[in-house]
Design an enzyme around this catalytic site. Structure first.
Site, PDB file in Angstrom:
ATOM      1  CB  CYS A   1     -23.315  68.218 -21.009  1.00 23.54           C
ATOM      2  SG  CYS A   1     -22.060  69.316 -21.641  1.00 23.54           S
ATOM      3  CG  ASP A   2     -23.146  64.579 -19.129  1.00 25.58           C
ATOM      4  OD1 ASP A   2     -24.017  64.696 -20.016  1.00 25.58           O
ATOM      5  OD2 ASP A   2     -21.975  64.264 -19.372  1.00 25.58           O
TER       6      ASP A   2
ATOM      7  CB  CYS B   1     -19.599  68.436 -20.000  1.00 24.03           C
ATOM      8  SG  CYS B   1     -20.686  69.833 -20.307  1.00 24.03           S
TER       9      CYS B   1
END
Ligand SMILES: Cc1cc2nc3c(=O)[nH]c(=O)nc-3n(C[C@H](O)[C@H](O)[C@H](O)COP(=O)(O)OP(=O)(O)OC[C@H]3O[C@@H](n4cnc5c(N)ncnc54)[C@H](O)[C@@H]3O)c2cc1C
Length: 325
Positions: A156-157, A153
């Site tokens: 997200c990261d 992701c």
């Protein structure tokens, strides 16, 4: 049909546990675009509706960087589209639950029992909209370094990789789009793809080729992900010759396809060899009252717009089913 008045008073809003007694006209499993569109339509049609999501409302949209092909928006961050869809879906009084659906079972009087990680509920009709989740590479180091350099992701990261060298594995739209997203943070993004040509659409490929931070390593597969506390390098094997090279990297983002989330339906419904659900054009499965919509269906196009359309179709067919029951 249950009256909505009787349902909404106590069921509206987000709760994390629920008892055996709750009964709904329609249970929507999965809170991605298909599930949210379905819940919007069934609740607006005054059917007592619950939508059950195991993770984050928005599904794959919530973990997509920027979306440029959803009608009505020239460009919108995935997180924002997910939030807007969620708000819209809930405004007609559908109940929402955070829980993992573990089974859909036949109940009394033609109803369904939906068993979840936090309890069971009853429903006259069920719409399965559980979409797909990422595939793994299955190479040494992938599991060990998950959340310590291995990610699925970028949204997200990605921000954790400011100034870092990262690798993206895959050759489809998702891989190239998420590589572009990562290039906002990373100093370099190397896209590793096992074939000599990308599967991504022409426009996505063209954008990627004009991005000065993206590099391309074709005809190679990841053999191993190595490091100590975190990822330090990726061993790549050349397809054909078998020659192995090592590429230094602090992050590895994997986009090698998706698989449907349908384990909880095994035994309840015939699934394709890939675990997908076959439906007719009205999203009806072979089990009366059980519908499927979105990426979880056996079909060719997996996009937000198609998921939404199928959610709507499933909702209308479910409403008809409930009213005729
Ligand atoms: C990186 C990436 C980029 C993309 N970019 C685009 C794009 O630019 N444009 C576009 O149109 N499409 C894009 N897509 C595809 C698009 O996001 C999907 O087609 C769409 O989200 C499918 O919607 P869905 O509702 O069918 O499933 P999903 O979005 O997968 O949602 C399914 C939901 O069900 C939940 N769930 C699963 N199992 C259970 C269970 N047992 N119990 C409860 N809940 C469960 C999941 O947590 C999830 O929230 C992209 C996808 C990815 C991965």
């Amino acid at each position: 049909m249950l009256t909505r008045v009787a349902q909404t008073g106590k069921q509206k809003g987000r709760t994390e546990g629920f008892g055996m007694q709750e009964q709904f006209d329609v249970a929507v499993v999965g809170g991605g675009p298909a599930g949210m569109a379905a819940a919007l339509y069934t609740s607006r049609a005054k059917l007592a509706t619950v939508i059950i999501e195991s993770n984050v409302f928005g599904g794959q949209v919530a973990v997509t960087g920027v979306i440029e092909n959803y009608p009505g928006f020239t460009s919108i961050p995935g997180t924002e589209l997910a939030q807007r869809m969620h708000e819209a879906a809930m405004r007609f009084g559908a109940a929402e639950r955070i829980a993992e659906v573990e089974a859909v079972l036949p109940g009394e009087g033609g109803r369904f029992v939906v068993r979840t990680s936090t309890g069971s509920l009853g429903a006259r009709s069920v719409i399965v909209a559980t979409g797909c989740r990422h595939r793994t590479l299955g190479v040494p180091g992938e599991k060990e370094f998950q959340s310590r350099g291995v990610s699925y992701c970028a949204v997200c990261d990605g921000p954790f990789y400011e100034g870092a060298d990262v690798v993206v594995v895959g050759g489809g739209d998702s891989a190239l789009q998420e590589a572009a997203f990562l290039s906002q943070y990373a100093s370099s993004v190397t896209i590793v793809h096992r074939r000599q040509e990308f599967r991504a659409s022409t426009s996505v490929q063209e954008k990627a080729r004009h991005n000065p931070k993206l590099r391309f390593v074709l005809g190679r597969v990841v053999e191993e992900i190595r490091g100590d506390d975190g990822v330090q390098e990726v061993a790549l094997r050349e397809v054909g010759s078998g020659k192995v090279d090592v590429l230094p990297a602090e992050g590895v983002f994997i986009y090698v396809g998706m698989e449907p989330s349908t384990e909880f339906l095994r035994g309840a419904l015939p699934l394709s060899g890939d675990g997908l659900i076959a439906t007719d054009q009205r999203m009806r499965t072979v089990v009366p009252g059980l519908f499927a919509a979105g990426d979880v269906r056996a079909k060719t196009t997996r996009q937000i717009a198609t998921a939404v359309g199928e959610g709507v179709e499933a909702a209308l067919a479910a409403a008809e089913f409930v009213r005729e029951a």
